[in-house]
Every structure is written in structure tokens, then in C-alpha cells.
Design a protein around this motif. Structure first.
Motif, PDB file in Angstrom:
ATOM      1  N   LEU A  38      27.859   1.579  -3.975  1.00  0.00           N
ATOM      2  CA  LEU A  38      29.096   2.279  -3.654  1.00  0.00           C
ATOM      3  C   LEU A  38      30.231   1.309  -3.358  1.00  0.00           C
ATOM      4  N   THR A  39      29.932   0.262  -2.581  1.00  0.00           N
ATOM      5  CA  THR A  39      31.028  -0.514  -2.016  1.00  0.00           C
ATOM      6  C   THR A  39      31.491  -1.655  -2.907  1.00  0.00           C
ATOM      7  N   SER A  40      30.592  -2.246  -3.676  1.00  0.00           N
ATOM      8  CA  SER A  40      30.989  -3.437  -4.436  1.00  0.00           C
ATOM      9  C   SER A  40      32.043  -3.111  -5.499  1.00  0.00           C
ATOM     10  N   PRO A  41      31.863  -2.027  -6.305  1.00  0.00           N
ATOM     11  CA  PRO A  41      32.943  -1.693  -7.240  1.00  0.00           C
ATOM     12  C   PRO A  41      34.233  -1.334  -6.526  1.00  0.00           C
ATOM     13  N   THR A  42      34.108  -0.698  -5.354  1.00  0.00           N
ATOM     14  CA  THR A  42      35.330  -0.324  -4.640  1.00  0.00           C
ATOM     15  C   THR A  42      36.109  -1.542  -4.187  1.00  0.00           C
ATOM     16  N   SER A  43      35.384  -2.545  -3.678  1.00  0.00           N
ATOM     17  CA  SER A  43      36.123  -3.727  -3.225  1.00  0.00           C
ATOM     18  C   SER A  43      36.699  -4.476  -4.422  1.00  0.00           C
ATOM     19  N   SER A  44      35.973  -4.447  -5.555  1.00  0.00           N
ATOM     20  CA  SER A  44      36.546  -5.051  -6.762  1.00  0.00           C
ATOM     21  C   SER A  44      37.834  -4.347  -7.142  1.00  0.00           C
ATOM     22  N   HIS A  45      37.799  -3.024  -7.071  1.00  0.00           N
ATOM     23  CA  HIS A  45      38.994  -2.254  -7.429  1.00  0.00           C
ATOM     24  C   HIS A  45      40.155  -2.583  -6.493  1.00  0.00           C
ATOM     25  N   ALA A  46      39.851  -2.672  -5.188  1.00  0.00           N
ATOM     26  CA  ALA A  46      40.930  -2.934  -4.231  1.00  0.00           C
ATOM     27  C   ALA A  46      41.536  -4.305  -4.481  1.00  0.00           C
ATOM     28  N   LEU A  47      40.664  -5.294  -4.760  1.00  0.00           N
ATOM     29  CA  LEU A  47      41.166  -6.644  -5.047  1.00  0.00           C
ATOM     30  C   LEU A  47      42.006  -6.638  -6.307  1.00  0.00           C
ATOM     31  N   MET A  48      41.510  -5.885  -7.329  1.00  0.00           N
ATOM     32  CA  MET A  48      42.237  -5.851  -8.598  1.00  0.00           C
ATOM     33  C   MET A  48      43.617  -5.261  -8.383  1.00  0.00           C
ATOM     34  N   ASP A  72       0.858  -1.179   0.000  1.00  0.00           N
ATOM     35  CA  ASP A  72       0.000   0.000   0.000  1.00  0.00           C
ATOM     36  C   ASP A  72       0.896   1.230   0.000  1.00  0.00           C
ATOM     37  N   LEU A  73       0.268   2.391  -0.021  1.00  0.00           N
ATOM     38  CA  LEU A  73       1.061   3.615  -0.075  1.00  0.00           C
ATOM     39  C   LEU A  73       1.182   4.246   1.302  1.00  0.00           C
ATOM     40  N   SER A  74       1.136   3.424   2.357  1.00  0.00           N
ATOM     41  CA  SER A  74       1.243   3.982   3.701  1.00  0.00           C
ATOM     42  C   SER A  74       2.693   4.375   3.987  1.00  0.00           C
ATOM     43  N   LEU A  75       2.879   5.065   5.110  1.00  0.00           N
ATOM     44  CA  LEU A  75       4.213   5.549   5.464  1.00  0.00           C
ATOM     45  C   LEU A  75       5.175   4.391   5.654  1.00  0.00           C
ATOM     46  N   GLY A  76       4.672   3.292   6.258  1.00  0.00           N
ATOM     47  CA  GLY A  76       5.541   2.160   6.554  1.00  0.00           C
ATOM     48  C   GLY A  76       6.137   1.562   5.301  1.00  0.00           C
ATOM     49  N   SER A  77       5.325   1.379   4.276  1.00  0.00           N
ATOM     50  CA  SER A  77       5.845   0.728   3.082  1.00  0.00           C
ATOM     51  C   SER A  77       6.780   1.659   2.323  1.00  0.00           C
ATOM     52  N   TRP A  78       6.521   2.973   2.381  1.00  0.00           N
ATOM     53  CA  TRP A  78       7.494   3.897   1.768  1.00  0.00           C
ATOM     54  C   TRP A  78       8.821   3.808   2.485  1.00  0.00           C
ATOM     55  N   LEU A  79       8.747   3.723   3.825  1.00  0.00           N
ATOM     56  CA  LEU A  79       9.970   3.633   4.623  1.00  0.00           C
ATOM     57  C   LEU A  79      10.748   2.367   4.263  1.00  0.00           C
ATOM     58  N   LEU A  80       9.980   1.268   4.058  1.00  0.00           N
ATOM     59  CA  LEU A  80      10.606   0.004   3.683  1.00  0.00           C
ATOM     60  C   LEU A  80      11.315   0.127   2.345  1.00  0.00           C
ATOM     61  N   LEU A  81      10.620   0.793   1.389  1.00  0.00           N
ATOM     62  CA  LEU A  81      11.229   0.971   0.067  1.00  0.00           C
ATOM     63  C   LEU A  81      12.503   1.790   0.185  1.00  0.00           C
ATOM     64  N   ILE A  82      12.453   2.836   1.021  1.00  0.00           N
ATOM     65  CA  ILE A  82      13.645   3.679   1.169  1.00  0.00           C
ATOM     66  C   ILE A  82      14.788   2.884   1.805  1.00  0.00           C
ATOM     67  N   LYS A  83      14.440   2.014   2.774  1.00  0.00           N
ATOM     68  CA  LYS A  83      15.477   1.209   3.417  1.00  0.00           C
ATOM     69  C   LYS A  83      16.127   0.266   2.418  1.00  0.00           C
ATOM     70  N   ILE A  84      15.281  -0.395   1.597  1.00  0.00           N
ATOM     71  CA  ILE A  84      15.849  -1.318   0.612  1.00  0.00           C
ATOM     72  C   ILE A  84      16.705  -0.552  -0.381  1.00  0.00           C
ATOM     73  N   MET A  85      16.249   0.665  -0.741  1.00  0.00           N
ATOM     74  CA  MET A  85      17.054   1.469  -1.655  1.00  0.00           C
ATOM     75  C   MET A  85      18.370   1.889  -0.993  1.00  0.00           C
ATOM     76  N   ALA A  86      18.364   2.006   0.346  1.00  0.00           N
ATOM     77  CA  ALA A  86      19.616   2.315   1.041  1.00  0.00           C
ATOM     78  C   ALA A  86      20.600   1.157   0.896  1.00  0.00           C
ATOM     79  N   VAL A  87      20.089  -0.080   1.001  1.00  0.00           N
ATOM     80  CA  VAL A  87      20.966  -1.238   0.765  1.00  0.00           C
ATOM     81  C   VAL A  87      21.520  -1.177  -0.648  1.00  0.00           C
ATOM     82  N   VAL A  88      20.631  -0.853  -1.620  1.00  0.00           N
ATOM     83  CA  VAL A  88      21.070  -0.783  -3.011  1.00  0.00           C
ATOM     84  C   VAL A  88      22.167   0.250  -3.166  1.00  0.00           C
ATOM     85  N   LEU A  89      21.983   1.420  -2.555  1.00  0.00           N
ATOM     86  CA  LEU A  89      22.977   2.486  -2.660  1.00  0.00           C
ATOM     87  C   LEU A  89      24.297   2.045  -2.039  1.00  0.00           C
ATOM     88  N   PHE A  90      24.190   1.366  -0.915  1.00  0.00           N
ATOM     89  CA  PHE A  90      25.407   0.919  -0.226  1.00  0.00           C
ATOM     90  C   PHE A  90      26.175  -0.068  -1.088  1.00  0.00           C
TER      91      PHE A  90
END
Lengths: 144, 103, 250
Positions: free
Chosen positions: A106-116, A85-103
């Protein structure tokens, strides 16, 4: 073991929600499933690349790119699928999942670079065209 | 529908992890193994969200996913840094030997 | 030889899987753990005694507060022990001493990413610490995430760079302050007329009910635990990675 199975069945047959009664959320869910399947496709690419490519740098290429993109796509798909639904809770959940995506973004290419970099300073040489030609010829000779 | 999607997704993820585990098993260099571990770590964050969908507690499992991704990043940086350091120590030993030979 | 070691691995794994079928079902009310009088007491009374929705946090920091306090002290003692063993042990010149000055420059891309990510991680650590009342989390977890952020700084640049921000004496002072916060809340509730760590008596200091007094006291206790765990994490890393020299390092 039985108990695990029964609990798994409980989960599988757990409440068939009343999603899809409203058109808008069905569209969201379909988009989410499509994103998830695309993510699986990219992860398939990463896995096959990791399995088949000949040297470390090409494997890293496949794993780094496919892994990051498939993680992003799958998490975005789950974010849309779990949005009921479009309640506050589900928006918050979407934002949290998007925070994981953002993290991960940022970090996965960096760790690839460091390993390389670590591999490059360990004199891990990339496979050149000459190497490939020689090895192919060698393989054919062996087969003959 | 959400549950079935999560179950199928988790099973497919798990199946696709098998080639990566093969790469960890046979990987000719240690970097290949670390790369495989890194890939599996990133995918575990996704699997945590999948499990959260199954248990209907996504908001709880997303926190786990964030901290797992964080620890995965720290682990990758630690290992690359460690290998870098041991490599330069190896370099230094070689240089010391060369210096001794020159003397 | 390597393959022979697979036999015990697989046999132990098979035994564990075999034993797993005796597990009670998930959320089974008739399992032994659910039938003990202690757990039913906690389940019935947590909502009445405190306003904390997460039962585990209430049990950890309130019902078993004494236990958790000495767990924190154990973490502190571990840090002090490592410090006492390693401090000065690396400075003795034993034979040919290898200089650990490495030419490895801090990587530009890694440092930039760490610069972006570290504030987010620290904010997340505070979130985990403060959100322990509602979701899994609390002092130990938040402290570990906080310590990981400092370790990340030490990894991306070098140890000196992180020690400027969090020097070792400061680490130990913060760790001690964490335990003092925990024990201080306990003593405060004792002076207010209750028992040691009986947070409900703090209602006379705070303008809230007895239940909410416990809520806020648990938050304070978690903050103390977080202080100790975060600083001891970083102190352990700094000492162990550089063999007590606090220079160079990983």
C-alpha cells in the motif's frame, strides 16, 4: 571484532533443523527459496535501473516498481521458509509477514507518487527524445 | 538450510544496496537522494526479517519490520510535503517580486 | 573543505570499530553486565515476583517504576515548554509577514492511502502497547506509533483537518490524564497499604493473585504512558511545523 565473528559463526552453524524430513515442508521451502531469489532478481533490476537510467522519472520508475515487487517476493519467500509446521504459531507468523507485505504494497507506491508529484511541481523536467539526441551527439563530438 | 538461506539473502541484499548508496551520494537532484533513501528503508524492513530468521525470533522482528515500514512511509510523505511547501513558497516569492515590478 | 571533514569521520569510525573488539560476546555470562548482582537478582526474581514474561517490561514499569514515571513527566514538560515558547510567538507581525496559505491541494492518492492505513496503524499501536508484556514494546513505543498516525493525517490533508480530530487543548488534557493514571495507580497502591508504586497491594481490589495484580498494574501504567507520549508527539508536531500558529504548517 573476534567476538562478532564467533557469534556470527555460531549463528551460521546453529541447529541444522530436521526440516526436509517431511516432504510437504521441503516443497514449501523450495518455493520460498525460489521466491526469494526472484525477489533478489527484481531488486537487482531496481538497483541497476537506479544506477543507469538518465533522468529522475525513469529512475523512479525502476525504483518504485522493482522495490515494491522485490520486497513482496522476498518477504513471502521468508514467510514460507520459516514455516516449519502447521501449528497455530507458524500460521500467525505467516499472517504477520503477509501484513508487512500488505503494508509495503500500500505505502511504497504512494510514497513514490508523492515524491513524483513533489518533483514535478519543482519543474524537474523529464528527459525528452530531443535531449537524448542532442546529448548523444554532444558526447560523440567530445569523444572525437 | 534456513540459516544459510538467510545469510546469503542478507549478504546479497547488502551488496545490492551499494548502487543505491552511490545514487544517494552523487544523485544530481535531491529527489534522487530521497528516492534512494526510500528504497533502502524498504529493504531494511526485509533485512530485519532476515535478522529475525538468523536469531530464531522472527515473530519479534516482524513487529520491528512493520514499524520500520510505517516510519519509512511517514518520512517519505514528510519530505515530499516539505519540498512541495518550500517550492510553493519560492513561487510566491517570485510572484511577489513580479507584483512589485508591475507596481 | 567538504572532503577534509571525512578525515574525522573515518578516524572516529575506525576508533569505534577498534573498540568494538573489546565487547563481550553475545549472551556471554562472564561479561560485566551479567555478573553484577542487580541483573542476576532481576533474572532470578522477575518470574517469581510478576507474571510478566518480558523482563525488560517488568524492570521498566515495576522495579524502576519511579524512574519511568518521571520520564513520562519529562515528556509532558517538554510539550508544555514548546507550547509556552511558541504559543503566540507567530502572531506578532514582524516586518513583512508572509501569509502561509498555500495552494497545495491535498493529494487524492495520498489521502486515500492514508485513509486506508491510519486505522491499521492505530490498531498496531494498541497491539504494541498491550503486547509489551511478551515482546518488545510498551507505552513509549505504542504512543509514538499512535502519534505518527495523527501526524500522517496532518500531512495528508492539512493541519486543520487533524486538529479537528485532536485539538490542542484535548492533547494537553489527554497528556495530563496519562500522568494522572500513572501516579494514580501509584497512590492507589499506597492507600492499599504498600509503598508508592508497589503494585502487589492492588490484589485487594482485583480478584487475582499478587503476581497477576502486578501484571495488570503494569498494563495500566503503560496505557498512561501511551496517552502522554501520543498526545505530546502530536502537540509537538502541530506547534513546531506551524511555528505555534496552528494554521497552515507543513
Amino acid at each position: 571484532m573476534m567476538s562478532w565473528l564467533t557469534s556470527f559463526q555460531c549463528l551460521a552453524s546453529a541447529p541444522t533443523e530436521t526440516v526436509g524430513t517431511e516432504g510437504g515442508f521441503l516443497v514449501l521451502q523450495v518455493i520460498g527459496v525460489l521466491l526469494g531469489v526472484m525477489g533478489l532478481l527484481f531488486f537487482l533490476g531496481a538497483a541497476v535501473g537506479l544506477l543507469r537510467f538518465p533522468d529522475f522519472y525513469t529512475r523512479m520508475h525502476a525504483a518504485g516498481k522493482g522495490d515494491t515487487l522485490s520486497t513482496m517476493l522476498m518477504l513471502a519467500g521468508f514467510g514460507l521458509v520459516t514455516m516449519e509446521d502447521l501449528s497455530l504459531g507458524s500460521w500467525l507468523l505467516l499472517i504477520k509477514i503477509m501484513a508487512v507485505v500488505l503494508f509495503v504494497y500500500l505505502t511504497s507506491p504512494t510514497s513514490s507518487h508523492a515524491l513524483m508529484r513533489a518533483a514535478f511541481e519543482d519543474d524537474e523536467l523529464p528527459l525528452t527524445e530531443d535531449d537524448l539526441r542532442n546529448s548523444k551527439r554532444g558526447k560523440r563530438r567530445k569523444k572525437r | 538450510m534456513t540459516h544459510w538461506f538467510a545469510i546469503i539473502m542478507g549478504a546479497a541484499l547488502f551488496t545490492l544496496m551499494i548502487p543505491v548508496i552511490y545514487r544517494i551520494w552523487v544523485g544530481p537532484t535531491s529527489f534522487d537522494r530521497i528516492l534512494g533513501v526510500n528504497v533502502i528503508g524498504t529493504k531494511t524492513a526485509v533485512l530485519l526479517v532476515v535478522i529475525g530468521t538468523l536469531f530464531d525470533r522472527v515473530e519479534m522482528f516482524v513487529d520491528f519490520a512493520i514499524s520500520y515500514a510505517l516510519l519509512n512511509f511517514v518520512g517519505a510523505i514528510v519530505i515530499s510535503r516539505y519540498l512541495n511547501r518550500t517550492i510553493s513558497l519560492k513561487d510566491m516569492e517570485a510572484r511577489e517580486k513580479e507584483g512589485a515590478r508591475k507596481r | 573543505m567538504k572532503w577534509i571533514s571525512l578525515i574525522p569521520v573515518f578516524s572516529v569510525g575506525a576508533l569505534l570499530l577498534f573498540a568494538a573488539k573489546d565487547f563481550p560476546e553475545w549472551g556471554d555470562p562472564h561479561s560485566p553486565a551479567s555478573q553484577s548482582p542487580v541483573s542476576s537478582h532481576f533474572i532470578n526474581n522477575t518470574g517469581v515476583d510478576t507474571e510478566v514474561p518480558n523482563m525488560v517490561t517488568a524492570v521498566l514499569a515495576d522495579y524502576r517504576g519511579f524512574d519511568t514515571m518521571f520520564e513520562t513527566v519529562v515528556v509532558f514538560i517538554a510539550g508544555i515548554a514548546v507550547l509556552a515558547i511558541l504559543k503566540g510567538s507567530g502572531r506578532r507581525p514582524r516586518g513583512r509577514h508572509r501569509s502561509y496559505k498555500l495552494e497545495a491541494e491535498p493529494d487524492l492518492i495520498v489521502t486515500y492511502t492514508v485513509r486506508l492505513v491510519v486505522p491499521v496503524i492505530q490498531l498496531f499501536a494498541f497491539y504494541v502497547l498491550a503486547h509489551g508484556h511478551v515482546s518488545p514494546g510498551g507505552g513509549f513505543q505504542g504512543g509514538v506509533v499512535m502519534g505518527a498516525s495523527f501526524i500522517l493525517i496532518a500531512l495528508a490533508w492539512d493541519l486543520d483537518h487533524a486538529l479537528v480530530r485532536m485539538s490542542l487543548p484535548r492533547c494537553m488534557v489527554i497528556a495530563a490524564v496519562g500522568i494522572i493514571i500513572y501516579a494514580g495507580i501509584g497512590f492507589l497502591s499506597m492507600f492499599m497499604g504498600g509503598e508508592f508504586l508497589d503494585y502487589a497491594e492492588l490484589e485487594r481490589l482485583l480478584p487475582v493473585s499478587r503476581e497477576m495484580a502486578r501484571y495488570y498494574a503494569i498494563l495500566g501504567v503503560e496505557i498512561g504512558v501511551g496517552f502522554t507520549v501520543a498526545s505530546i508527539m502530536f502537540a509537538l508536531y502541530a506547534n513546531l511545523s506551524s511555528e505555534g500558529r496552528l494554521k497552515g504548517g507543513l
